[in-house]
Scaffold this motif. Structure first.
Motif, mmCIF file in Angstrom:
data_model
loop_
_atom_site.group_PDB
_atom_site.id
_atom_site.type_symbol
_atom_site.label_atom_id
_atom_site.label_comp_id
_atom_site.label_asym_id
_atom_site.label_seq_id
_atom_site.Cartn_x
_atom_site.Cartn_y
_atom_site.Cartn_z
ATOM 1 N N TYR A 217 0.841 -1.207 0.000
ATOM 2 C CA TYR A 217 0.000 0.000 0.000
ATOM 3 C C TYR A 217 0.874 1.254 0.000
ATOM 4 N N CYS A 218 1.884 1.274 0.865
ATOM 5 C CA CYS A 218 2.776 2.434 0.928
ATOM 6 C C CYS A 218 3.514 2.628 -0.397
ATOM 7 N N ARG A 219 3.923 1.534 -1.040
ATOM 8 C CA ARG A 219 4.622 1.645 -2.318
ATOM 9 C C ARG A 219 3.702 2.207 -3.395
ATOM 10 N N LEU A 220 2.446 1.729 -3.439
ATOM 11 C CA LEU A 220 1.499 2.218 -4.445
ATOM 12 C C LEU A 220 1.154 3.686 -4.228
ATOM 13 N N ARG A 221 1.039 4.086 -2.976
ATOM 14 C CA ARG A 221 0.691 5.478 -2.663
ATOM 15 C C ARG A 221 1.920 6.377 -2.532
ATOM 16 N N ARG A 222 3.100 5.788 -2.745
ATOM 17 C CA ARG A 222 4.352 6.538 -2.650
ATOM 18 C C ARG A 222 4.504 7.173 -1.271
ATOM 19 N N LEU A 223 4.220 6.377 -0.265
ATOM 20 C CA LEU A 223 4.388 6.803 1.117
ATOM 21 C C LEU A 223 5.635 6.163 1.695
ATOM 22 N N GLN A 224 6.299 6.877 2.577
ATOM 23 C CA GLN A 224 7.401 6.298 3.321
ATOM 24 C C GLN A 224 6.810 5.427 4.425
ATOM 25 N N TRP A 225 7.096 4.132 4.415
ATOM 26 C CA TRP A 225 6.414 3.204 5.311
ATOM 27 C C TRP A 225 6.596 3.577 6.774
ATOM 28 N N SER A 226 7.722 4.178 7.120
ATOM 29 C CA SER A 226 7.974 4.534 8.520
ATOM 30 C C SER A 226 7.344 5.860 8.907
ATOM 31 N N ARG A 227 6.904 6.651 7.912
ATOM 32 C CA ARG A 227 6.282 7.958 8.164
ATOM 33 C C ARG A 227 5.012 8.100 7.316
ATOM 34 N N PRO A 228 4.022 7.238 7.525
ATOM 35 C CA PRO A 228 2.829 7.321 6.675
ATOM 36 C C PRO A 228 1.971 8.541 6.967
ATOM 37 N N GLY A 229 2.079 9.104 8.169
ATOM 38 C CA GLY A 229 1.271 10.254 8.540
ATOM 39 C C GLY A 229 -0.158 9.870 8.868
ATOM 40 N N PHE A 230 -0.879 10.811 9.469
ATOM 41 C CA PHE A 230 -2.264 10.546 9.858
ATOM 42 C C PHE A 230 -3.127 10.262 8.637
ATOM 43 N N THR A 231 -2.952 11.057 7.589
ATOM 44 C CA THR A 231 -3.771 10.867 6.381
ATOM 45 C C THR A 231 -3.484 9.515 5.739
ATOM 46 N N GLY A 232 -2.218 9.131 5.707
ATOM 47 C CA GLY A 232 -1.874 7.846 5.108
ATOM 48 C C GLY A 232 -2.489 6.673 5.840
ATOM 49 N N LEU A 233 -2.466 6.695 7.164
ATOM 50 C CA LEU A 233 -3.051 5.611 7.948
ATOM 51 C C LEU A 233 -4.570 5.616 7.854
ATOM 52 N N SER A 234 -5.154 6.803 7.841
ATOM 53 C CA SER A 234 -6.606 6.892 7.726
ATOM 54 C C SER A 234 -7.080 6.388 6.367
ATOM 55 N N CYS A 235 -6.355 6.750 5.310
ATOM 56 C CA CYS A 235 -6.719 6.266 3.975
ATOM 57 C C CYS A 235 -6.501 4.764 3.860
ATOM 58 N N LEU A 236 -5.472 4.233 4.537
ATOM 59 C CA LEU A 236 -5.247 2.790 4.546
ATOM 60 C C LEU A 236 -6.438 2.080 5.164
ATOM 61 N N GLN A 237 -6.955 2.622 6.243
ATOM 62 C CA GLN A 237 -8.109 2.010 6.909
ATOM 63 C C GLN A 237 -9.301 1.919 5.961
ATOM 64 N N GLN A 238 -9.584 2.987 5.226
ATOM 65 C CA GLN A 238 -10.694 2.970 4.274
ATOM 66 C C GLN A 238 -10.381 2.085 3.067
ATOM 67 N N TRP A 239 -9.138 2.112 2.613
ATOM 68 C CA TRP A 239 -8.732 1.310 1.456
ATOM 69 C C TRP A 239 -8.942 -0.175 1.716
ATOM 70 N N LEU A 240 -8.732 -0.602 2.939
ATOM 71 C CA LEU A 240 -8.867 -2.018 3.275
ATOM 72 C C LEU A 240 -10.293 -2.524 3.063
ATOM 73 N N VAL A 241 -11.287 -1.686 3.354
ATOM 74 C CA VAL A 241 -12.674 -2.142 3.224
ATOM 75 C C VAL A 241 -13.271 -1.803 1.864
ATOM 76 N N GLU A 242 -12.680 -0.850 1.152
ATOM 77 C CA GLU A 242 -13.251 -0.433 -0.129
ATOM 78 C C GLU A 242 -12.640 -1.152 -1.322
ATOM 79 N N THR A 243 -11.432 -1.672 -1.193
ATOM 80 C CA THR A 243 -10.767 -2.336 -2.310
ATOM 81 C C THR A 243 -11.255 -3.767 -2.443
ATOM 82 N N PRO A 244 -11.748 -4.184 -3.604
ATOM 83 C CA PRO A 244 -12.211 -5.569 -3.780
ATOM 84 C C PRO A 244 -11.072 -6.560 -3.595
ATOM 85 N N LEU A 245 -11.400 -7.706 -3.036
ATOM 86 C CA LEU A 245 -10.420 -8.774 -2.871
ATOM 87 C C LEU A 245 -10.217 -9.496 -4.191
#
Length: 363
Positions: A42-70
């Motif tokens: 997820y961090c690689r696709l969003r071009r996020l630094q895995w150690s510094r995802p930030g509040f927005t990055g973690l919040s978007c990850l939470q939504q991405w987990l339930v919205e992205t089809p398996l």
């Protein structure tokens, strides 16, 4: 075809090694590895630094987990409906992500400001059973996960006695029939069953000749860290679980099947491969999952090892067995762990209503 190369992630590798050092089961390590890989991708696709995802990055990850089809399940030709992760599954992924980031912080790879984002203070209005809030209520202030959905508890899927009998009857191999019956009879975890040694099975009316004073057929559950299949009993305290005469008969059938495979004769583990490569070697989690997946397609309903454990615990409780006895049989240290196993069925609800109605009629 273009080849793909993969780079080892040193912190993720160290985190998985720490799970192994803590004595976690291979199944836990496998699941956690998938969740950490999901976060890193997820961090690689969003071009996020895995150690510094930030509040927005973690919040978007939470939504991405339930919205992205398996991804579609392999091996099925029919058109499949689009599947998504549940909120409960997303919470489980976020828990592992938080643990992984804390592991990195302890080794200087993740800054403290990232860790500060993972939790927030919460005031407990209603304390859970057994929780001490302190004389002045000073322990009501706790830390809770910041990125967590409010999810409805789905409960445990249960198996009826008829379903369990159908599962056993569907298996053409004596080994598989014995494994299913063992889990249903004893409530063992799958890691405990796969970790059994032949010396743990005392299936005679008396085991005094083996140096055991426990009467009747029974199974010893012991935690061993050196099993070649890495099967591990979760509880660190050994216990014995009585078994029925029917289970002894199924084990006899399995012994006859096993003795025909020369490679298995000297293997001390109970459950071994008999029908494919590496014959005679101990069964692993992957083999067992594959067998249960095939069985689920045959019988037409979900089949997982832990469902048999839940069915055993529910059956004991409904039959009036004392909770302390059931707790001992299951190998739980805390009585609070018993709460999830008590399932009330429709017949019990109707019996309760009719009992009250009969009392009102008598008055």
């Amino acid at each position: 075809m273009e080849s793909k190369t993969y780079a080892m992630h040193p912190v993720a590798t160290g985190y998985l090694a720490s799970l192994r050092a803590r004595g976690c089961s291979p199944n836990t390590e496998r699941v956690y590895a998938g969740r950490v890989a999901l976060y890193l991708n997820y961090c690689r696709l969003r071009r996020l630094q895995w150690s510094r995802p930030g509040f927005t990055g973690l919040s978007c990850l939470q939504q991405w987990l339930v919205e992205t089809p398996l991804p579609a399940r392999a091996g099925r030709l029919a058109v499949q409906e689009v599947r998504h992760r549940s909120r409960g599954t997303a919470n489980a992924v976020m828990t592992v992500v938080g643990e992984f980031l804390r592991f990195g912080a302890a080794r200087g790879q993740v800054p403290s400001e990232t860790i500060d984002l993972l939790a927030r203070p919460r005031l407990l209005r209603f304390a859970p059973p057994g929780y001490d809030v302190g004389e002045q209520g000073q322990f009501r202030q706790v830390q809770e996960a910041a990125f967590r959905f409010k999810a409805v508890q789905p409960g445990f899927e249960d198996l009826s006695p008829a379903q369990i009998r159908r599962m056993i009857a569907s298996r053409p191999r004596a080994r598989d029939r014995f494994l299913i019956a063992l889990l249903a009879c004893t409530g063992l975890r799958i890691g405990e069953a796969l970790g059994l040694h032949r010396e743990d099975l005392h299936l005679l009316a008396s085991s005094r000749l083996a140096g055991c004073g426990i009467e009747g057929p029974h199974v010893h559950v012991r935690r061993r860290t050196g099993n070649p299949n890495r099967a591990l009993a979760k509880s660190r305290f050994p216990r014995t679980v009585p078994v029925t005469a029917e289970l002894v008969v199924l084990y006899t059938d399995y012994q006859y099947e096993r003795d025909r495979v020369e490679q298995a004769l000297a293997e001390p583990m109970v459950f071994v491969n008999l029908f494919r490569s590496a014959r005679g070697r101990p069964m692993a989690y992957a083999n067992t999952k594959e067998m249960f997946d095939r069985m689920a397609r045959t019988v037409g309903h979900a089949c997982r090892p832990h469902m048999l454990r839940h069915a055993a615990a529910t059956r004991w409780l409904r039959d009036g067995i004392d909770r302390d006895v059931v707790q001992r049989l299951l190998g739980h240290v805390s009585p609070l762990s018993m709460e999830v196993y008590r399932t009330v069925d429709d017949a019990e609800l109707r019996a309760a209503v009719e009992h009250v109605a009969s009392l009102q009629g008598q008055r």
